[in-house]
Design a protein around this motif. Structure first.
Motif, short mmCIF file in Angstrom:
data_model
loop_
_atom_site.label_atom_id
_atom_site.label_comp_id
_atom_site.label_asym_id
_atom_site.label_seq_id
_atom_site.Cartn_x
_atom_site.Cartn_y
_atom_site.Cartn_z
N ARG A 197 45.19 60.69 67.91
CA ARG A 197 44.49 59.48 68.37
C ARG A 197 45.53 58.39 68.53
NH1 ARG A 197 38.75 58.64 65.23
NH2 ARG A 197 38.39 56.92 66.65
N LYS A 198 45.50 57.75 69.68
CA LYS A 198 46.40 56.61 69.94
C LYS A 198 47.83 56.89 69.53
CE LYS A 198 42.78 53.12 69.61
NZ LYS A 198 42.15 52.16 68.71
N GLY A 199 48.34 58.04 69.91
CA GLY A 199 49.76 58.31 69.75
C GLY A 199 50.22 58.71 68.37
N VAL A 200 49.29 59.02 67.48
CA VAL A 200 49.67 59.57 66.17
C VAL A 200 48.74 60.73 65.80
CG1 VAL A 200 50.72 57.46 65.21
CG2 VAL A 200 48.28 57.89 64.90
N ILE A 201 49.21 61.60 64.92
CA ILE A 201 48.38 62.70 64.44
C ILE A 201 47.53 62.17 63.28
CG2 ILE A 201 48.37 65.03 63.44
CD1 ILE A 201 49.59 65.00 66.24
N VAL A 202 46.22 62.27 63.43
CA VAL A 202 45.33 61.71 62.41
C VAL A 202 44.68 62.79 61.54
CG1 VAL A 202 44.84 59.59 63.67
CG2 VAL A 202 43.38 61.60 64.04
N HIS A 203 44.85 64.04 61.92
CA HIS A 203 44.22 65.11 61.13
C HIS A 203 44.96 66.40 61.35
CE1 HIS A 203 40.98 67.55 59.36
NE2 HIS A 203 41.28 68.40 60.32
N ARG A 204 45.09 67.17 60.29
CA ARG A 204 45.71 68.48 60.37
C ARG A 204 44.93 69.41 59.46
NH1 ARG A 204 50.77 70.97 61.69
NH2 ARG A 204 49.65 72.77 62.43
N SER A 205 44.50 70.55 59.95
CA SER A 205 43.82 71.52 59.08
C SER A 205 43.85 72.89 59.72
CB SER A 205 42.36 71.10 58.84
OG SER A 205 41.62 71.24 60.01
N ALA A 206 43.32 73.87 58.98
CA ALA A 206 43.13 75.20 59.56
C ALA A 206 42.04 75.10 60.62
CB ALA A 206 42.73 76.19 58.47
N ALA A 207 42.18 75.91 61.67
CA ALA A 207 41.19 75.89 62.75
C ALA A 207 39.81 76.28 62.23
CB ALA A 207 41.63 76.82 63.89
N ALA A 208 39.78 77.28 61.35
CA ALA A 208 38.50 77.78 60.85
C ALA A 208 37.74 76.68 60.11
CB ALA A 208 38.74 78.96 59.92
N GLU A 209 38.50 75.82 59.43
CA GLU A 209 37.88 74.75 58.65
C GLU A 209 37.12 73.78 59.58
OE1 GLU A 209 39.86 71.37 55.98
OE2 GLU A 209 40.74 73.37 55.73
N LEU A 210 37.75 73.41 60.69
CA LEU A 210 37.09 72.48 61.61
C LEU A 210 36.00 73.16 62.43
CD1 LEU A 210 39.50 69.97 63.32
CD2 LEU A 210 37.70 69.56 61.67
N ALA A 211 36.21 74.45 62.72
CA ALA A 211 35.22 75.17 63.53
C ALA A 211 33.86 75.17 62.84
CB ALA A 211 35.69 76.60 63.79
N SER A 212 33.88 75.17 61.50
CA SER A 212 32.62 75.21 60.76
C SER A 212 32.02 73.81 60.58
CB SER A 212 32.84 75.87 59.40
OG SER A 212 33.77 75.12 58.66
N ARG A 213 32.75 72.78 61.01
CA ARG A 213 32.24 71.40 60.84
C ARG A 213 32.37 70.62 62.15
NH1 ARG A 213 35.42 68.50 57.00
NH2 ARG A 213 37.10 69.93 57.41
N PRO A 214 31.55 70.99 63.16
CA PRO A 214 31.69 70.38 64.48
C PRO A 214 31.49 68.86 64.47
CG PRO A 214 29.73 71.79 64.38
CD PRO A 214 30.50 72.03 63.13
N GLY A 215 30.65 68.37 63.55
CA GLY A 215 30.42 66.91 63.48
C GLY A 215 31.70 66.19 63.09
N ASP A 216 32.43 66.76 62.12
CA ASP A 216 33.70 66.16 61.68
C ASP A 216 34.69 66.13 62.83
OD1 ASP A 216 32.47 66.18 59.31
OD2 ASP A 216 34.00 67.31 58.21
N LEU A 217 34.70 67.24 63.59
CA LEU A 217 35.65 67.33 64.70
C LEU A 217 35.34 66.25 65.72
CD1 LEU A 217 37.95 68.67 66.13
CD2 LEU A 217 36.42 70.45 66.92
N ARG A 218 34.07 66.08 66.04
CA ARG A 218 33.71 65.04 67.02
C ARG A 218 34.10 63.66 66.52
NH1 ARG A 218 29.18 68.10 67.94
NH2 ARG A 218 27.90 66.77 66.62
N ARG A 219 33.89 63.40 65.23
CA ARG A 219 34.28 62.10 64.66
C ARG A 219 35.79 61.89 64.74
NH1 ARG A 219 30.20 62.67 61.47
NH2 ARG A 219 31.32 63.90 59.93
N LEU A 220 36.54 62.95 64.38
CA LEU A 220 38.01 62.85 64.42
C LEU A 220 38.52 62.55 65.83
CD1 LEU A 220 38.96 65.80 62.10
CD2 LEU A 220 39.67 63.42 61.79
N LEU A 221 37.88 63.21 66.79
CA LEU A 221 38.31 63.01 68.17
C LEU A 221 37.91 61.62 68.66
CD1 LEU A 221 37.35 66.50 69.62
CD2 LEU A 221 39.65 65.59 69.40
#
Ligand SMILES: Nc1ncnc2c1ncn2[C@@H]1O[C@H](COP(=O)(O)OP(=O)(O)OP(=O)(O)O)[C@@H](O)[C@H]1O
Ligand SMILES: [Mg+2]
Length: 229
Positions: free
Chosen positions: A202-226
């Motif tokens: 976001r805006k030129g910096v990395i704001v989140h790092r995790s395993a793909a599987a972790e985010l895949a199971s939490r689509p709401g979190d992913l949308r918020r992060l994006l």
């Protein structure tokens, strides 16, 4: 990458990017339009000059090096929009890409085994190829350089779902052969199915790092992060 900063004409786009990738790993780099994903790729490739920070490949500093030096050090790119040359045939693209081959497994034969469609289109010009065929050609061209690190910038862009899954298969296969991959994607399904880990920008910096599987199971979190919600 450590504290990598860059931009255009003095303006800042990357505000200090930290990103690690294990050898042979695949990371999906996600983020909305304009956050700086392509700028990051271009900076790593040496097409955009960094203002500061570090890009280390096997401990070797690449930040600020020339693009040809960076390519020879083992970084390959499949650029956004594919950048296939309209007047050149598939065969000519492959010949040019093979001209100064780095040592490695990806020969013309091997690449055509992976991407058989290209073998059927050798005499076709760039502007006679479908979007999917152009994408496969852009991937073939990058593989022939035998990079250790492959940067793909939105390879699914504009492709039909069936072709997107073929592109996914190809990236998985390349990754399984040991290449390290940074996959920039807006297609979350593709990104999460191909990559082991995810970085959100976001805006030129990395704001989140995790395993793909972790985010895949939490689509709401992913949308918020994006920043989509
Ligand atoms: N050549 C350039 N000259 C000046 N500004 C640029 C240039 N390329 C990109 N920018 C600006 O840098 C910022 C980041 O753009 P960038 O292309 O890196 O974003 P992105 O995350 O790849 O977006 P997209 O998902 O749309 O491809 C944007 O504000 C863009 O307008
Ligand atoms: Mg981009």
């Amino acid at each position: 990458m450590r504290g990598l900063r860059s931009g255009y004409a003095g303006g800042v786009v990357l505000g200090g990017v930290d990103l690690d990738l294990d050898e042979g790993g695949t990371v999906a780099l996600l983020g909305r339009n304009g956050v700086g994903k392509t700028t990051l790729i271009s900076t790593v490739m040496g097409l955009v000059r960094p203002y500061g920070g570090s890009v280390l490949l096997d401990g070797r500093e690449l930040a600020g090096a020339r693009v040809d030096v960076i390519a020879r050090a083992g970084v390959g790119v499949v650029p956004q929009g594919r950048r296939v040359f309209a007047p050149l045939t598939v065969d000519e693209h492959l010949t040019i890409a093979s001209r100064s081959p780095a040592r490695g497994p990806w020969t013309r034969t091997r690449v055509l085994d992976l991407l058989p469609r290209l073998g059927e289109r050798l005499g076709h010009r760039g502007d006679q190829l479908s979007g999917g065929e152009q994408q496969m050609l852009a991937i073939a061209r990058a593989l022939l350089g035998n990079p250790r690190l492959l940067l793909l910038d939105e390879p699914s862009d504009g492709l039909a779902p069936a072709i997107v899954s073929q592109v996914g298969e190809v990236i998985r296969e390349v990754s399984a052969q040991g290449m390290s991959v940074v996959l920039v994607e807006q297609n979350l399904g593709l990104a999460l199915s191909v990559a082991e880990s995810v970085a959100v920008m976001r805006k030129g910096v990395i704001v989140h790092r995790s395993a793909a599987a972790e985010l895949a199971s939490r689509p709401g979190d992913l949308r918020r992060l994006l920043g989509v919600d």
